[in-house]
Design a protein around this motif. Sequence first.
Motif, PDB file in Angstrom:
ATOM      1  N   ASP A  68       0.876  -1.176   0.000  1.00  0.00           N
ATOM      2  CA  ASP A  68       0.000   0.000   0.000  1.00  0.00           C
ATOM      3  C   ASP A  68       0.916   1.230   0.000  1.00  0.00           C
ATOM      4  O   ASP A  68       1.904   1.287   0.731  1.00  0.00           O
ATOM      5  N   GLY A  69       0.629   2.176  -0.900  1.00  0.00           N
ATOM      6  CA  GLY A  69       1.543   3.295  -1.149  1.00  0.00           C
ATOM      7  C   GLY A  69       1.803   4.174   0.056  1.00  0.00           C
ATOM      8  O   GLY A  69       2.921   4.638   0.284  1.00  0.00           O
ATOM      9  N   GLU A  70       0.763   4.401   0.861  1.00  0.00           N
ATOM     10  CA  GLU A  70       0.905   5.282   2.024  1.00  0.00           C
ATOM     11  C   GLU A  70       1.888   4.697   3.047  1.00  0.00           C
ATOM     12  O   GLU A  70       2.730   5.399   3.587  1.00  0.00           O
TER      13      GLU A  70
ATOM     14  N   LEU B 150       4.251   2.518   2.390  1.00  0.00           N
ATOM     15  CA  LEU B 150       5.588   2.556   1.791  1.00  0.00           C
ATOM     16  C   LEU B 150       6.226   3.929   1.975  1.00  0.00           C
ATOM     17  O   LEU B 150       7.405   4.042   2.335  1.00  0.00           O
ATOM     18  N   ASP B 151       5.455   5.006   1.744  1.00  0.00           N
ATOM     19  CA  ASP B 151       5.976   6.362   1.923  1.00  0.00           C
ATOM     20  C   ASP B 151       6.373   6.607   3.382  1.00  0.00           C
ATOM     21  O   ASP B 151       7.395   7.234   3.657  1.00  0.00           O
TER      22      ASP B 151
ATOM     23  N   TYR C 227       9.154  -0.189  -3.821  1.00  0.00           N
ATOM     24  CA  TYR C 227       8.697   0.594  -4.969  1.00  0.00           C
ATOM     25  C   TYR C 227       8.487  -0.265  -6.214  1.00  0.00           C
ATOM     26  O   TYR C 227       7.430  -0.196  -6.843  1.00  0.00           O
TER      27      TYR C 227
ATOM     28  N   LEU D 264       5.358  -2.245  -6.069  1.00  0.00           N
ATOM     29  CA  LEU D 264       4.127  -1.452  -6.075  1.00  0.00           C
ATOM     30  C   LEU D 264       3.894  -0.755  -7.413  1.00  0.00           C
ATOM     31  O   LEU D 264       2.778  -0.715  -7.918  1.00  0.00           O
ATOM     32  N   TYR D 265       4.968  -0.165  -7.995  1.00  0.00           N
ATOM     33  CA  TYR D 265       4.803   0.670  -9.199  1.00  0.00           C
ATOM     34  C   TYR D 265       5.472   0.085 -10.437  1.00  0.00           C
ATOM     35  O   TYR D 265       5.378   0.663 -11.517  1.00  0.00           O
TER      36      TYR D 265
ATOM     37  N   SER E 271       9.607   3.121 -11.239  1.00  0.00           N
ATOM     38  CA  SER E 271      10.464   3.360 -10.073  1.00  0.00           C
ATOM     39  C   SER E 271      11.749   4.067 -10.498  1.00  0.00           C
ATOM     40  O   SER E 271      12.205   5.008  -9.833  1.00  0.00           O
TER      41      SER E 271
END
Lengths: 208, 208
Positions: free
Chosen positions: A83-85, A87-88, A162, A165-166, A171
């Motif tokens: 989940d991106g949040e 990961l950030d 990354y 996810l992307y 990336s």
Amino acid sequence: MDNDDFRRGIPTSHKVYGEAVAILAGDALLTEAFRLMTDRGAMRDVPPERLLDVAREIAEAAGFSGMIAGQAVDIASEGIPPDGETLDFIHSRKTERMITVSLRAGAILAGAEAGALEALTGYGRRIGLAFQISDDILNVEGTAEALGKGTGSDAARKKLTYPALYGLESSKEKARALAGEAVRCLDRFGDEAQPLRALATYIVERNN
Amino acid sequence: MDNDDFRRGIPTSHKVYGEAVAILAGDALLTEAFRLMTDRGAMRDVPPERLLDVAREIAEAAGFSGMIAGQAVDIASEGIPPDGETLDFIHSRKTERMITVSLRAGAILAGAEAGALEALTGYGRRIGLAFQISDDILNVEGTAEALGKGTGSDAARKKLTYPALYGLESSKEKARALAGEAVRCLDRFGDEAQPLRALATYIVERNN
């Protein structure tokens, strides 16, 4: 933490000396860092206020709301769908903040004014994230020989990264874009910032 | 470190949350201690030099030549026949130095002059050693109920302790003698040192 047997080609402490000694060595290094930072005898030319501010900022960046929070969430997220949040959060705590505070520490000790400090902070955030993304990319693409540690270990643990996810290409683009932004943060500086500009490029082009 | 399942009647962190999280919690608390010590905003009435000196002294007492050295030698000595010099090294690093630096920290922050600081240091060394000896005695004699942890664990691990080396009665005498010497170190102070005198007595008479 990740229980890897090697780091940069060398067997890890806990494998060689056992867990108790490895934990003590970590505690000793952490404590020694603060001993050095608070040794005003060794830093006679720096006003004591600045030494305190630097030690406090480093403690904040490393502590329970900084690097340690990132590491804790990183461990808790293994095996959970990415989940991106999250990961950030992990990247900003584990890498960005430590790199940024390293830059700020030097600037504060040297008595930098607020504008210069802000520019270095912006640069640090961007190369910090770029570093972490390129680290994730190297875990997929790098060779064990160049890295001195195993590759593919993130994917094997279903670790949030990354590339997972992307995708790999997005990336790489993201890392390069961040390095470019980082360099632009340094526009107010002249040639004296050339090593920092070179570092931003190196981070996204390195192979280990 | 000793892999005990309970501390003060409560299951230990590494049993409840796992080793990785327990190690991170330790690192977080250690880092937070230095963040607090270097927060000059929270200590506005104390000159920054004193804050630095206190943080540095605490780092020295806790670090690789202090508490951590004691803990490392303690672990390395398990199962090895006891020797008095090693025992003194462990106790001076693990307990005496931490107790002494706690006393010195308060005195330095308050701006104590050299003679008062020296008196408190002498008091600290003696109650520190008395505390460790009485801790060893309680591990032999205490009840699990009063201590909130297992007893007899030192003997089971053939751990180096005062009772193992000198016997129970000599150990008790030594602890009481140290408490008496500690109180005499405080002769230069008046009634304001009464809590410290009471503490010296408490340390050798406690049952948990």
